[in-house]
Design an enzyme around this catalytic site. Structure first.
Site, PDB file in Angstrom:
ATOM      1  N   LYS A 291      12.337 -11.540   0.043  1.00  0.00           N
ATOM      2  CA  LYS A 291      12.476 -11.438  -1.417  1.00  0.00           C
ATOM      3  C   LYS A 291      13.079 -12.708  -1.989  1.00  0.00           C
ATOM      4  CE  LYS A 291      11.141  -7.286  -2.599  1.00  0.00           C
ATOM      5  NZ  LYS A 291      10.088  -6.918  -3.395  1.00  0.00           N
TER       6      LYS A 291
ATOM      7  N   LYS B  58      -6.553  -3.749   4.373  1.00  0.00           N
ATOM      8  CA  LYS B  58      -6.357  -2.388   3.892  1.00  0.00           C
ATOM      9  C   LYS B  58      -6.330  -2.323   2.372  1.00  0.00           C
ATOM     10  CE  LYS B  58      -1.397  -1.983   3.840  1.00  0.00           C
ATOM     11  NZ  LYS B  58      -0.291  -1.097   4.082  1.00  0.00           N
TER      12      LYS B  58
ATOM     13  N   LYS C 129      -2.383  -2.092  -3.773  1.00  0.00           N
ATOM     14  CA  LYS C 129      -2.295  -2.476  -5.184  1.00  0.00           C
ATOM     15  C   LYS C 129      -2.308  -4.006  -5.311  1.00  0.00           C
ATOM     16  CE  LYS C 129       1.152  -2.018  -8.855  1.00  0.00           C
ATOM     17  NZ  LYS C 129       0.533  -1.550 -10.075  1.00  0.00           N
TER      18      LYS C 129
HETATM   19  P1  AMP Z   1       3.065   0.808  -1.475  1.00  0.00           P
HETATM   20  O1  AMP Z   1       2.402   1.351  -2.696  1.00  0.00           O
HETATM   21  O2  AMP Z   1       2.370  -0.414  -0.947  1.00  0.00           O
HETATM   22  O3  AMP Z   1       4.532   0.665  -1.614  1.00  0.00           O
HETATM   23  O4  AMP Z   1       2.820   1.899  -0.319  1.00  0.00           O
HETATM   24  C1  AMP Z   1       3.539   3.080  -0.229  1.00  0.00           C
HETATM   25  C2  AMP Z   1       3.148   3.789   1.048  1.00  0.00           C
HETATM   26  O5  AMP Z   1       1.768   4.181   0.984  1.00  0.00           O
HETATM   27  C3  AMP Z   1       3.240   2.934   2.309  1.00  0.00           C
HETATM   28  O6  AMP Z   1       4.490   2.985   2.925  1.00  0.00           O
HETATM   29  C4  AMP Z   1       2.179   3.538   3.220  1.00  0.00           C
HETATM   30  O7  AMP Z   1       2.731   4.642   3.910  1.00  0.00           O
HETATM   31  C5  AMP Z   1       1.151   4.047   2.255  1.00  0.00           C
HETATM   32  N1  AMP Z   1      -0.017   3.147   2.139  1.00  0.00           N
HETATM   33  C6  AMP Z   1      -0.214   2.176   1.222  1.00  0.00           C
HETATM   34  N2  AMP Z   1      -1.433   1.597   1.382  1.00  0.00           N
HETATM   35  C7  AMP Z   1      -2.017   2.209   2.434  1.00  0.00           C
HETATM   36  C8  AMP Z   1      -3.299   2.095   3.093  1.00  0.00           C
HETATM   37  N3  AMP Z   1      -4.231   1.240   2.697  1.00  0.00           N
HETATM   38  N4  AMP Z   1      -3.554   2.912   4.152  1.00  0.00           N
HETATM   39  C9  AMP Z   1      -2.629   3.806   4.550  1.00  0.00           C
HETATM   40  N5  AMP Z   1      -1.425   3.970   3.974  1.00  0.00           N
HETATM   41  C10 AMP Z   1      -1.114   3.202   2.927  1.00  0.00           C
END
Ligand code: AMP
Length: 328
Positions: free
Chosen positions: A111, A194, A197
């Site tokens: 960060k 993967k 966002k």
């Molecule tokens: P984030 O929105 O990136 O903070 O993601 C929150 C949680 O969503 C993560 O800790 C993962 O467990 C899950 N997650 C996000 N993107 C993926 C993805 N493409 N495939 C599987 N799990 C995901």
């Protein structure tokens, strides 16, 4: 009953990756554990968001979690800033958290690199606040990804340190909870990696039918295999992984066979995939719209969650104060 706790980042809308990677498991966990889910709005202040953005994203994420099936009668879902007891524990933890160890945390270093003009104390003491979130409810398990493992280690260390300092066994050391095998990696449809966002390739649960269709039809593919039973290049493997997640097995088998016989038409596959994603998303989308428009319901859920969380948090603070030597 053992306690599971998870923080939710209030960063906009949920996408399919969030759903299949995490939220779906939370919905299951609420049947078997006493669950606390909190929207981490204090944590989000490290990046100095605008008040209207915080307000909007907290409301959005609450509505979306409810729409996905988090049941406020079963689990406790609350907004972090509604439970000020957490801050008192954060202060006690900070009194025994040392500059050197906080500076060594990888997520702090990352960060600090990302926002060199805003290396604030909140960023440095993020592990203390996370430990307070967890220890305040004496959570046994915290579902986390690999990137949070070091912060979990800090939470365990702070719990041990408190116990050592006061000669007590008061805090239990929270364990990381690796989400079941059911949690799948959702691929992006832009050729590699993967869905995420920040990757700009996300299909959101709230996307309407046309938007979903547009995103899926744009997915990267190629001119098709020229040899029967060829291995699938990554963009194609990703399309098939997505089919595996949202479509019927017979649909997957149908297109797989076409691929193996070099008869695949990606336009047909994508059309079917868009339809199946829409079929999956549309009931959730309808619930999101319904819940988001019911401000009174959202307020009621947030208030009830805050009350339940405060009860648990206040009991911990009472005991911690007495251990530290405050009060009678
Ligand atoms: P984030 O929105 O990136 O903070 O993601 C929150 C949680 O969503 C993560 O800790 C993962 O467990 C899950 N997650 C996000 N993107 C993926 C993805 N493409 N495939 C599987 N799990 C995901």
């Amino acid at each position: 009953m053992e306690i599971v706790l998870s923080g939710i980042r209030p960063t906009g809308n949920l996408h399919l990756g969030n759903y299949f990677g995490a939220v779906q498991s939370f919905v299951q966990l609420q049947h078997d554990y006493k669950c606390f889910f909190f929207i981490a709005d204090w944590h989000s202040l490290t990046t100095h968001p605008k008040p209207e953005n915080i307000r909007r994203s907290v409301k959005t994420i609450l509505a979306e979690y409810l729409a996905c099936g988090i049941d406020p009668e079963k689990a406790t879902i609350y907004v972090q800033s509604d439970v000020p007891e957490v801050l008192e524990l954060y202060l006690y933890i900070n009194m025994n958290a040392y500059l050197g160890e906080l500076q060594r945390v990888t997520s702090f270093k990352d960060k600090a690199r990302q926002q060199p003009d805003n290396i604030n104390a909140g960023l440095l003491t993020y592990p203390s606040l996370m430990a307070a979130d967890i220890l305040i409810h004496k959570a046994n398990y915290v579902p986390v990804g690999k990137d949070q493992e070091q912060n979990m280690e800090m939470a365990r260390r702070f719990a041990r340190r408190f116990n050592m300092m006061y000669g007590t066994e008061y805090f239990i050391e929270p364990a990381s909870f690796h989400l079941s095998e059911k949690a799948v990696k959702v691929p992006g449809l832009d050729g590699s990696g993967k869905m995420g966002k920040s990757e700009g390739n996300a299909i959101y649960l709230a996307d309407d039918e046309q938007t979903i269709k547009k995103k899926v039809m744009k997915a990267v593919s190629d001119s098709g295999p020229t040899e029967p039973d060829s291995p699938k290049p990554e963009p194609i493997a990703n399309l098939f992984s997505m089919l595996e997640i949202v479509s019927a097995k017979s649909t997957y088998d149908y297109f797989n066979e076409k691929y193996n016989r070099c008869e695949i038409r990606y336009g047909d596959l994508k059309k079917q995939l868009a339809e199946d994603i829409n079929k999956f998303c549309s009931p959730i989308r309808e619930r999101i719209i319904e819940i988001s428009s019911d401000e009174a319901y959202l307020n009621r859920v947030a208030r009830a969650g805050a009350e339940k969380a405060s009860e648990s948090a206040a009991a911990t603070i009472r005991e911690v104060r007495s251990i530290i030597g405050f009060g009678a």
